[in-house]
Motif scaffolding. Structure first.
Motif, PDB file in Angstrom:
ATOM      1  N   ASP A 239      43.232 -88.595  59.740  1.00 10.10           N
ATOM      2  CA  ASP A 239      42.153 -89.576  59.962  1.00 10.10           C
ATOM      3  C   ASP A 239      41.023 -89.013  60.816  1.00 10.10           C
ATOM      4  O   ASP A 239      40.511 -89.689  61.716  1.00 10.10           O
ATOM      5  CB  ASP A 239      42.711 -90.848  60.623  1.00 10.10           C
ATOM      6  CG  ASP A 239      43.785 -91.503  59.763  1.00 10.10           C
ATOM      7  OD1 ASP A 239      43.667 -91.427  58.532  1.00 10.10           O
ATOM      8  OD2 ASP A 239      44.728 -92.070  60.329  1.00 10.10           O
ATOM      9  N   THR A 240      40.624 -87.765  60.557  1.00 11.45           N
ATOM     10  CA  THR A 240      39.549 -87.192  61.372  1.00 11.45           C
ATOM     11  C   THR A 240      38.200 -87.790  61.009  1.00 11.45           C
ATOM     12  O   THR A 240      37.332 -87.935  61.865  1.00 11.45           O
ATOM     13  CB  THR A 240      39.470 -85.665  61.179  1.00 11.45           C
ATOM     14  OG1 THR A 240      39.182 -85.377  59.811  1.00 11.45           O
ATOM     15  CG2 THR A 240      40.778 -85.000  61.576  1.00 11.45           C
ATOM     16  N   GLY A 241      37.992 -88.108  59.735  1.00 17.43           N
ATOM     17  CA  GLY A 241      36.696 -88.613  59.305  1.00 17.43           C
ATOM     18  C   GLY A 241      35.585 -87.593  59.464  1.00 17.43           C
ATOM     19  O   GLY A 241      34.410 -87.945  59.533  1.00 17.43           O
ATOM     20  N   MET A 242      35.962 -86.304  59.520  1.00 13.21           N
ATOM     21  CA  MET A 242      34.989 -85.230  59.698  1.00 13.21           C
ATOM     22  C   MET A 242      34.753 -84.529  58.366  1.00 13.21           C
ATOM     23  O   MET A 242      35.702 -84.136  57.688  1.00 13.21           O
ATOM     24  CB  MET A 242      35.486 -84.207  60.720  1.00 13.21           C
ATOM     25  CG  MET A 242      35.674 -84.747  62.111  1.00 13.21           C
ATOM     26  SD  MET A 242      36.233 -83.443  63.247  1.00 13.21           S
ATOM     27  CE  MET A 242      36.411 -84.387  64.753  1.00 13.21           C
ATOM     28  N   TYR A 243      33.479 -84.362  58.018  1.00 14.04           N
ATOM     29  CA  TYR A 243      33.126 -83.748  56.744  1.00 14.04           C
ATOM     30  C   TYR A 243      32.025 -82.715  56.932  1.00 14.04           C
ATOM     31  O   TYR A 243      31.081 -82.920  57.694  1.00 14.04           O
ATOM     32  CB  TYR A 243      32.629 -84.803  55.756  1.00 14.04           C
ATOM     33  CG  TYR A 243      33.697 -85.747  55.249  1.00 14.04           C
ATOM     34  CD1 TYR A 243      34.308 -85.544  54.010  1.00 14.04           C
ATOM     35  CD2 TYR A 243      34.083 -86.848  56.003  1.00 14.04           C
ATOM     36  CE1 TYR A 243      35.270 -86.416  53.530  1.00 14.04           C
ATOM     37  CE2 TYR A 243      35.053 -87.728  55.535  1.00 14.04           C
ATOM     38  CZ  TYR A 243      35.644 -87.506  54.298  1.00 14.04           C
ATOM     39  OH  TYR A 243      36.604 -88.371  53.830  1.00 14.04           O
ATOM     40  N   TYR A 244      32.162 -81.608  56.194  1.00 12.40           N
ATOM     41  CA  TYR A 244      31.063 -80.669  56.033  1.00 12.40           C
ATOM     42  C   TYR A 244      30.348 -81.011  54.720  1.00 12.40           C
ATOM     43  O   TYR A 244      30.985 -81.151  53.672  1.00 12.40           O
ATOM     44  CB  TYR A 244      31.572 -79.230  55.969  1.00 12.40           C
ATOM     45  CG  TYR A 244      31.986 -78.665  57.313  1.00 12.40           C
ATOM     46  CD1 TYR A 244      31.021 -78.269  58.243  1.00 12.40           C
ATOM     47  CD2 TYR A 244      33.327 -78.533  57.648  1.00 12.40           C
ATOM     48  CE1 TYR A 244      31.393 -77.761  59.479  1.00 12.40           C
ATOM     49  CE2 TYR A 244      33.709 -78.015  58.887  1.00 12.40           C
ATOM     50  CZ  TYR A 244      32.733 -77.634  59.794  1.00 12.40           C
ATOM     51  OH  TYR A 244      33.100 -77.130  61.013  1.00 12.40           O
ATOM     52  N   ALA A 245      29.023 -81.141  54.792  1.00 14.92           N
ATOM     53  CA  ALA A 245      28.251 -81.395  53.570  1.00 14.92           C
ATOM     54  C   ALA A 245      28.111 -80.138  52.735  1.00 14.92           C
ATOM     55  O   ALA A 245      27.862 -80.205  51.531  1.00 14.92           O
ATOM     56  CB  ALA A 245      26.874 -81.941  53.928  1.00 14.92           C
ATOM     57  N   GLY A 246      28.266 -78.969  53.356  1.00 15.39           N
ATOM     58  CA  GLY A 246      28.081 -77.708  52.658  1.00 15.39           C
ATOM     59  C   GLY A 246      26.622 -77.307  52.628  1.00 15.39           C
ATOM     60  O   GLY A 246      25.727 -78.078  52.978  1.00 15.39           O
ATOM     61  N   SER A 247      26.367 -76.078  52.226  1.00 10.44           N
ATOM     62  CA  SER A 247      25.002 -75.553  52.224  1.00 10.44           C
ATOM     63  C   SER A 247      24.238 -76.007  50.988  1.00 10.44           C
ATOM     64  O   SER A 247      24.826 -76.325  49.954  1.00 10.44           O
ATOM     65  CB  SER A 247      25.022 -74.023  52.288  1.00 10.44           C
ATOM     66  OG  SER A 247      25.746 -73.488  51.196  1.00 10.44           O
ATOM     67  N   ALA A 248      22.914 -76.012  51.126  1.00  8.12           N
ATOM     68  CA  ALA A 248      22.062 -76.394  49.993  1.00  8.12           C
ATOM     69  C   ALA A 248      22.169 -75.378  48.861  1.00  8.12           C
ATOM     70  O   ALA A 248      22.180 -75.741  47.683  1.00  8.12           O
ATOM     71  CB  ALA A 248      20.615 -76.520  50.459  1.00  8.12           C
ATOM     72  N   LEU A 249      22.255 -74.094  49.228  1.00  8.45           N
ATOM     73  CA  LEU A 249      22.329 -72.998  48.264  1.00  8.45           C
ATOM     74  C   LEU A 249      23.450 -72.059  48.663  1.00  8.45           C
ATOM     75  O   LEU A 249      23.821 -71.992  49.839  1.00  8.45           O
ATOM     76  CB  LEU A 249      21.010 -72.212  48.233  1.00  8.45           C
ATOM     77  CG  LEU A 249      19.716 -72.978  47.962  1.00  8.45           C
ATOM     78  CD1 LEU A 249      18.518 -72.037  48.099  1.00  8.45           C
ATOM     79  CD2 LEU A 249      19.729 -73.613  46.582  1.00  8.45           C
ATOM     80  N   PRO A 250      24.007 -71.291  47.728  1.00  7.08           N
ATOM     81  CA  PRO A 250      24.988 -70.277  48.121  1.00  7.08           C
ATOM     82  C   PRO A 250      24.317 -69.204  48.970  1.00  7.08           C
ATOM     83  O   PRO A 250      23.224 -68.745  48.642  1.00  7.08           O
ATOM     84  CB  PRO A 250      25.490 -69.718  46.788  1.00  7.08           C
ATOM     85  CG  PRO A 250      24.398 -70.029  45.810  1.00  7.08           C
ATOM     86  CD  PRO A 250      23.766 -71.300  46.269  1.00  7.08           C
ATOM     87  N   MET A 251      24.967 -68.819  50.058  1.00  5.62           N
ATOM     88  CA  MET A 251      24.365 -67.889  51.006  1.00  5.62           C
ATOM     89  C   MET A 251      24.953 -66.489  50.944  1.00  5.62           C
ATOM     90  O   MET A 251      24.490 -65.591  51.625  1.00  5.62           O
ATOM     91  CB  MET A 251      24.505 -68.446  52.428  1.00  5.62           C
ATOM     92  CG  MET A 251      23.861 -69.810  52.633  1.00  5.62           C
ATOM     93  SD  MET A 251      22.094 -69.814  52.284  1.00  5.62           S
ATOM     94  CE  MET A 251      21.530 -68.713  53.572  1.00  5.62           C
TER      95      MET A 251
END
Length: 430
Positions: A239-251
């Motif tokens: 139940d962390t509720g923590m999310y990474y949205a990720g990058s807009a483009l591959p880096m």
């Protein structure tokens, strides 16, 4: 309350020498379209807006043009922007006073109180309302990327973040907004987050010393919007509720299979968050020849021949970035030039060629006693190194050049004795 969470735009980035302005413009146009169609109450940008602390002027123009277009397209939209480790916090919030007039809140640095020199926690607490209503519905803890000077000395990165969140919660509980659901916008490396094994560009500290355990960053938030890790994911933990949205483009090429896009969050009055994914397809993709591992030169040229040819009316805006991984049994100095020639008429943007050698014998097979090694001549040692790396005997011309270099070194320093296989070097007794 409806929100979109995005992060790690890295505006101004160049990919192996290729400018990405058009790619970033494509992403921001896509995001603007999502804002217009979904009509969220707030947009959270969780750090690394820019790729460097001193971004090019065009990157800043993209950023400010997008902010202007977003608040014009969605009346009442609130935007929260926090700094990441790639950003200059001070530069990011230079226009904060002007942006605030348009419901755009930038938190690039930790402000200090003049009387105590302690952090101004109230400045990091942002009440957010639903569109069309002046009443706050959630509270955002807008936490810029923290450096060691931002929290008390002696604390680790995890302890520093936990210290901030504890103080922010304490300040909130004494305010008129206590009891409202909390969302956190932050930029850090959460322990056990899924990262690329190599080639990542998040600038993580070697050994994971900057990793933050989910429990340390838990503050009862309904949703924690994270930036820093480029792979979109929910942080492991109960139940962390923590999310990474990720990058807009591959880096990096290590990220060629990552998904891209943003997070869609709906928070009800009880503070329960429903989270879903909004997918985005970048204008350019990444491709490798071969797709996995490395291939011999002839296989590389066969794969290049199968690539689509360039068309006269094609501006190349969607051509994929290409890396080539070649397996070499021995050095081939002309290979890169030959590859570049073969790619001249192919519809790709060539980035790099990685040379790999076939796996050699096991470490146990390479272990030899000190007595054996010290009796080797320099030429014998060179032969072994060459064979260990290229798995083929050292060519005669190279042996001749090595011998000439050895003789020249001996003539320049005649007092130096280079032991040969038939010589026995005596250790200097102490």
């Amino acid at each position: 309350m409806k929100l979109i969470h995005t992060a790690d735009w890295h505006l101004g980035n160049t990919f192996h020498g290729h400018a990405r302005t058009d790619e970033h413009r494509h992403f921001l146009e896509w995001l603007l379209g999502e804002l217009e169609s979904r009509r969220p109450d707030a947009l959270i940008v969780a750090g690394d807006v820019f790729d460097s602390a001193n971004p090019p002027a065009m990157a800043e123009k993209l950023f400010y043009d997008f902010l202007t277009d977003a608040v014009n397209a969605v009346p009442g939209l609130q935007i929260v922007v926090t700094a990441g480790n790639h950003d200059s916090g001070g530069r990011l919030e230079a226009a904060a006073a002007l942006l605030r007039r348009h419901n755009i809140y930038v938190r690039g640095t930790v402000q200090r109180l003049p009387d105590t020199d302690g952090p101004d926690f109230d400045h990091l607490i942002l009440p957010l309302s639903a569109s069309g209503s002046p009443e706050a519905r959630v509270v955002c803890f807008a936490l810029p990327y923290l450096r060691a000077a931002d929290y008390p000395s002696g604390l680790s990165a995890a302890e520093g973040i936990a210290w901030y969140l504890k103080n922010l919660r304490a300040r909130l509980d004494k305010s008129d907004f206590r009891g409202l659901p909390v969302i956190v916008a932050a930029h850090f490396y959460a322990a056990r987050a899924d990262i690329a094994a190599c080639g990542h560009s998040e600038r993580l500290v070697v050994g994971g010393q900057d990793a933050v355990e989910a429990d340390a960053a838990a503050c009862g938030a309904a949703y924690t919007a994270l930036g820093h890790i480029h792979k979109p994911q929910r942080v492991a933990g109960k139940d962390t509720g923590m999310y990474y949205a990720g990058s807009a483009l591959p880096m990096s090429f290590a990220e060629k299979d990552y998904r891209h896009g943003a997070q869609w969050i709906e928070i009800d009055n009880e503070g329960h968050a429903e989270v879903s994914r909004i997918d985005y397809t970048p204008r350019r993709t990444l491709m490798s020849i071969p797709d996995r591992g490395a291939a011999r030169p002839q296989e590389i040229f066969d794969a290049i021949a199968a690539l689509p040819q360039r068309q006269k009316d094609d501006d190349g805006a969607t051509w994929p970035y290409l890396e080539i991984r070649v397996e070499e049994s021995r050095p081939e100095p002309e290979l890169l030039h030959q590859v570049e020639q073969a790619l001249e008429e192919r519809a790709v943007r060539f980035c790099r060629m990685v040379r790999e050698t076939p796996p050699g014998p096991s470490r146990q097979e390479q272990i030899e006693s000190f007595e054996t090694l010290r009796r080797l001549s320099p030429l014998d040692m060179a032969r072994r190194v060459y064979e260990s790396r290229y798995h083929t005997p050292m060519p005669a011309p190279l042996e001749q050049r090595f011998t000439q270099a050895e003789e020249a070194a001996t003539q320049e320093n005649p007092t130096t004795t280079i032991p040969h296989a038939h010589e026995d070097r005596q250790d200097n007794p102490m």
